[in-house]
Design an enzyme around this catalytic site. Structure first.
Site, PDB file in Angstrom:
ATOM      1  N   GLY A 185     -25.793  34.960  51.837  1.00  0.00           N
ATOM      2  CA  GLY A 185     -27.006  35.891  51.352  1.00  0.00           C
ATOM      3  C   GLY A 185     -27.124  37.628  51.467  1.00  0.00           C
ATOM      4  O   GLY A 185     -27.503  38.544  50.520  1.00  0.00           O
TER       5      GLY A 185
ATOM      6  N   GLU B  89     -30.872  39.134  57.873  1.00  0.00           N
ATOM      7  CA  GLU B  89     -31.283  38.557  56.530  1.00  0.00           C
ATOM      8  C   GLU B  89     -32.080  38.879  55.344  1.00  0.00           C
ATOM      9  O   GLU B  89     -32.325  39.354  55.107  1.00  0.00           O
ATOM     10  CB  GLU B  89     -32.680  36.957  57.067  1.00  0.00           C
ATOM     11  CG  GLU B  89     -31.953  35.769  57.993  1.00  0.00           C
ATOM     12  CD  GLU B  89     -31.569  34.682  57.069  1.00  0.00           C
ATOM     13  OE1 GLU B  89     -30.957  35.023  56.204  1.00  0.00           O
ATOM     14  OE2 GLU B  89     -31.269  34.011  57.956  1.00  0.00           O
ATOM     15  N   ASP B  90     -31.441  38.594  54.242  1.00  0.00           N
ATOM     16  CA  ASP B  90     -31.935  38.115  52.949  1.00  0.00           C
ATOM     17  C   ASP B  90     -33.070  38.267  52.808  1.00  0.00           C
ATOM     18  O   ASP B  90     -34.219  38.680  52.272  1.00  0.00           O
ATOM     19  CB  ASP B  90     -31.000  37.698  52.117  1.00  0.00           C
ATOM     20  CG  ASP B  90     -30.642  36.153  52.289  1.00  0.00           C
ATOM     21  OD1 ASP B  90     -30.990  35.883  53.553  1.00  0.00           O
ATOM     22  OD2 ASP B  90     -29.777  35.887  51.229  1.00  0.00           O
TER      23      ASP B  90
ATOM     24  N   ASP C 201     -37.204  31.688  54.522  1.00  0.00           N
ATOM     25  CA  ASP C 201     -38.389  30.452  53.972  1.00  0.00           C
ATOM     26  C   ASP C 201     -38.510  29.616  54.635  1.00  0.00           C
ATOM     27  O   ASP C 201     -39.772  30.459  55.619  1.00  0.00           O
ATOM     28  CB  ASP C 201     -36.992  29.869  52.709  1.00  0.00           C
ATOM     29  CG  ASP C 201     -37.964  28.907  52.363  1.00  0.00           C
ATOM     30  OD1 ASP C 201     -38.759  29.438  51.608  1.00  0.00           O
ATOM     31  OD2 ASP C 201     -37.133  27.769  51.794  1.00  0.00           O
TER      32      ASP C 201
ATOM     33  N   LYS D  52     -41.290  34.885  52.943  1.00  0.00           N
ATOM     34  CA  LYS D  52     -41.524  33.829  53.031  1.00  0.00           C
ATOM     35  C   LYS D  52     -43.111  32.786  52.974  1.00  0.00           C
ATOM     36  O   LYS D  52     -42.516  32.334  54.158  1.00  0.00           O
ATOM     37  CB  LYS D  52     -41.345  32.350  51.801  1.00  0.00           C
ATOM     38  CG  LYS D  52     -40.372  32.942  50.508  1.00  0.00           C
ATOM     39  CD  LYS D  52     -40.142  31.631  49.201  1.00  0.00           C
ATOM     40  CE  LYS D  52     -38.979  32.566  48.755  1.00  0.00           C
ATOM     41  NZ  LYS D  52     -37.946  31.021  48.534  1.00  0.00           N
TER      42      LYS D  52
ATOM     43  N   PHE E 253     -39.217  30.536  43.954  1.00  0.00           N
ATOM     44  CA  PHE E 253     -37.175  30.579  43.930  1.00  0.00           C
ATOM     45  C   PHE E 253     -36.386  31.822  42.973  1.00  0.00           C
ATOM     46  O   PHE E 253     -37.331  32.609  42.754  1.00  0.00           O
ATOM     47  CB  PHE E 253     -36.677  29.257  43.481  1.00  0.00           C
ATOM     48  CG  PHE E 253     -35.670  29.066  44.395  1.00  0.00           C
ATOM     49  CD1 PHE E 253     -34.614  28.482  45.179  1.00  0.00           C
ATOM     50  CD2 PHE E 253     -34.451  29.992  43.054  1.00  0.00           C
ATOM     51  CE1 PHE E 253     -33.414  29.104  45.404  1.00  0.00           C
ATOM     52  CE2 PHE E 253     -33.140  30.135  43.680  1.00  0.00           C
ATOM     53  CZ  PHE E 253     -32.568  29.785  44.828  1.00  0.00           C
TER      54      PHE E 253
ATOM     55  N   ASP F  80     -28.479  33.810  45.820  1.00  0.00           N
ATOM     56  CA  ASP F  80     -28.011  32.669  44.268  1.00  0.00           C
ATOM     57  C   ASP F  80     -29.072  31.438  43.893  1.00  0.00           C
ATOM     58  O   ASP F  80     -30.002  30.983  45.071  1.00  0.00           O
ATOM     59  CB  ASP F  80     -26.467  32.720  44.905  1.00  0.00           C
ATOM     60  CG  ASP F  80     -26.632  31.249  46.137  1.00  0.00           C
ATOM     61  OD1 ASP F  80     -27.625  31.659  47.805  1.00  0.00           O
ATOM     62  OD2 ASP F  80     -26.602  30.359  45.759  1.00  0.00           O
TER      63      ASP F  80
ATOM     64  N   ARG G 216     -26.007  36.067  42.393  1.00  0.00           N
ATOM     65  CA  ARG G 216     -25.984  36.863  43.323  1.00  0.00           C
ATOM     66  C   ARG G 216     -25.197  38.175  43.547  1.00  0.00           C
ATOM     67  O   ARG G 216     -26.178  39.511  43.306  1.00  0.00           O
ATOM     68  CB  ARG G 216     -24.279  36.667  44.262  1.00  0.00           C
ATOM     69  CG  ARG G 216     -24.926  35.623  45.422  1.00  0.00           C
ATOM     70  CD  ARG G 216     -24.317  34.954  46.380  1.00  0.00           C
ATOM     71  NE  ARG G 216     -23.721  34.542  47.050  1.00  0.00           N
ATOM     72  CZ  ARG G 216     -24.737  33.676  47.666  1.00  0.00           C
ATOM     73  NH1 ARG G 216     -26.411  34.031  48.277  1.00  0.00           N
ATOM     74  NH2 ARG G 216     -24.069  32.623  48.288  1.00  0.00           N
TER      75      ARG G 216
HETATM   76  P1  IMP Z   1     -34.339  28.768  55.748  1.00  0.00           P
HETATM   77  O1  IMP Z   1     -33.434  28.223  56.835  1.00  0.00           O
HETATM   78  O2  IMP Z   1     -35.315  28.445  55.009  1.00  0.00           O
HETATM   79  O3  IMP Z   1     -34.730  30.267  56.173  1.00  0.00           O
HETATM   80  O4  IMP Z   1     -33.596  29.644  54.558  1.00  0.00           O
HETATM   81  C1  IMP Z   1     -33.307  30.890  54.475  1.00  0.00           C
HETATM   82  C2  IMP Z   1     -31.442  30.450  53.560  1.00  0.00           C
HETATM   83  O5  IMP Z   1     -31.910  29.977  52.766  1.00  0.00           O
HETATM   84  C3  IMP Z   1     -32.073  32.175  52.942  1.00  0.00           C
HETATM   85  O6  IMP Z   1     -31.206  33.224  54.155  1.00  0.00           O
HETATM   86  C4  IMP Z   1     -31.081  31.706  51.782  1.00  0.00           C
HETATM   87  O7  IMP Z   1     -29.845  32.133  51.810  1.00  0.00           O
HETATM   88  C5  IMP Z   1     -32.035  30.852  51.445  1.00  0.00           C
HETATM   89  N1  IMP Z   1     -32.868  30.920  49.951  1.00  0.00           N
HETATM   90  C6  IMP Z   1     -34.105  30.364  50.947  1.00  0.00           C
HETATM   91  N2  IMP Z   1     -35.590  30.632  50.010  1.00  0.00           N
HETATM   92  C7  IMP Z   1     -34.302  31.391  48.727  1.00  0.00           C
HETATM   93  C8  IMP Z   1     -34.923  31.696  47.763  1.00  0.00           C
HETATM   94  O8  IMP Z   1     -35.749  31.754  47.518  1.00  0.00           O
HETATM   95  N3  IMP Z   1     -33.878  32.089  46.770  1.00  0.00           N
HETATM   96  C9  IMP Z   1     -32.268  31.855  47.140  1.00  0.00           C
HETATM   97  N4  IMP Z   1     -31.970  31.925  48.320  1.00  0.00           N
HETATM   98  C10 IMP Z   1     -33.065  30.976  49.423  1.00  0.00           C
HETATM   99 MG    MG Z   2     -29.062  33.627  53.561  1.00  0.00          MG
END
Ligand code: IMP
Ligand code: MG
Length: 178
Positions: A48, A102-103, A106, A134, A155, A162, A168
């Site tokens: 991402g 990081e993109d 979450d 978030k 989301f 993506d 993307r």
């Molecule tokens: P985490 O491990 O839950 O913090 O998620 C991290 C990864 O999940 C991010 O780097 C994204 O690649 C993906 N991600 C989290 N939220 C979203 C979203 O809203 N749209 C798309 N990808 C997401």
């Molecule tokens: Mg990511």
């Protein structure tokens, strides 16, 4: 701007490319100042973050390097909470000023798994830079040094992000519409 359809879901316009780039420019200037004389190593978390990393790096006016790692925890629109194997990390990061790029953050599961692994390589410093976060979804005490946009628990797709591999390439960011 019109709604878009990706696979089975509809998304509506959310953050315009121009607004993203304005924030990335500010961030580039800030980091160029903070990391002057520190030769930072950007560690970009694939997939991402590729677009954000590219735009941000072009705005750094100081010597810097980049390395890419891959560790996914997502399937569809839900975090699985399972971080797969870390691929990459070929750079010698001992003593380096590391910037994790990081993109989006979450749940924080991805970084909660990655940060201890990273610490074992003995970098001089580590700061987390995320285009989007978030805050309400965060489940781990992760310190985010810089984030460009804080959003609710929705989301999103576009600008590298993506939905099951698609979206993307969108220049703007779109949010799922219920
Ligand atoms: P985490 O491990 O839950 O913090 O998620 C991290 C990864 O999940 C991010 O780097 C994204 O690649 C993906 N991600 C989290 N939220 C979203 C979203 O809203 N749209 C798309 N990808 C997401
Ligand atoms: Mg990511």
């Amino acid at each position: 701007m019109a709604n878009i359809q990706i696979l089975d879901k509809t998304f509506k316009p959310y953050i315009k490319e121009a607004d993203i780039l304005k924030k990335v420019e500010e961030l580039g200037a800030l980091l160029s100042d903070q990391y002057r004389d520190r030769n930072p190593l950007l560690i970009s978390i694939l997939n991402g973050s590729f677009m954000f990393t590219s735009d941000l790096m072009k705005l750094l006016t100081i010597p810097c390097e980049v390395s890419f790692v891959k560790l996914a925890s997502y399937h569809g629109t839900q975090s699985t909470g399972q971080v797969n194997t870390i691929i990459g990390m070929e750079k010698d990061i001992k003593g380096r000023a590391v910037l994790i790029i990081e993109d989006i953050i979450d749940t924080g599961n991805t970084l909660a798994a990655f940060l201890p692994t990273l610490a074992a390589f003995e970098p001089a410093s580590v700061e987390v830079i995320s285009l989007i976060s978030k805050p309400k979804a965060l489940k781990h005490p992760i310190k985010i040094a810089q984030t460009c946009f804080e959003i609710p628990n929705d989301f999103i797709v576009g600008y590298g992000l993506d939905y099951d591999g698609y979206g993307r390439n969108l220049r703007d960011i779109f949010v799922i519409s219920e």
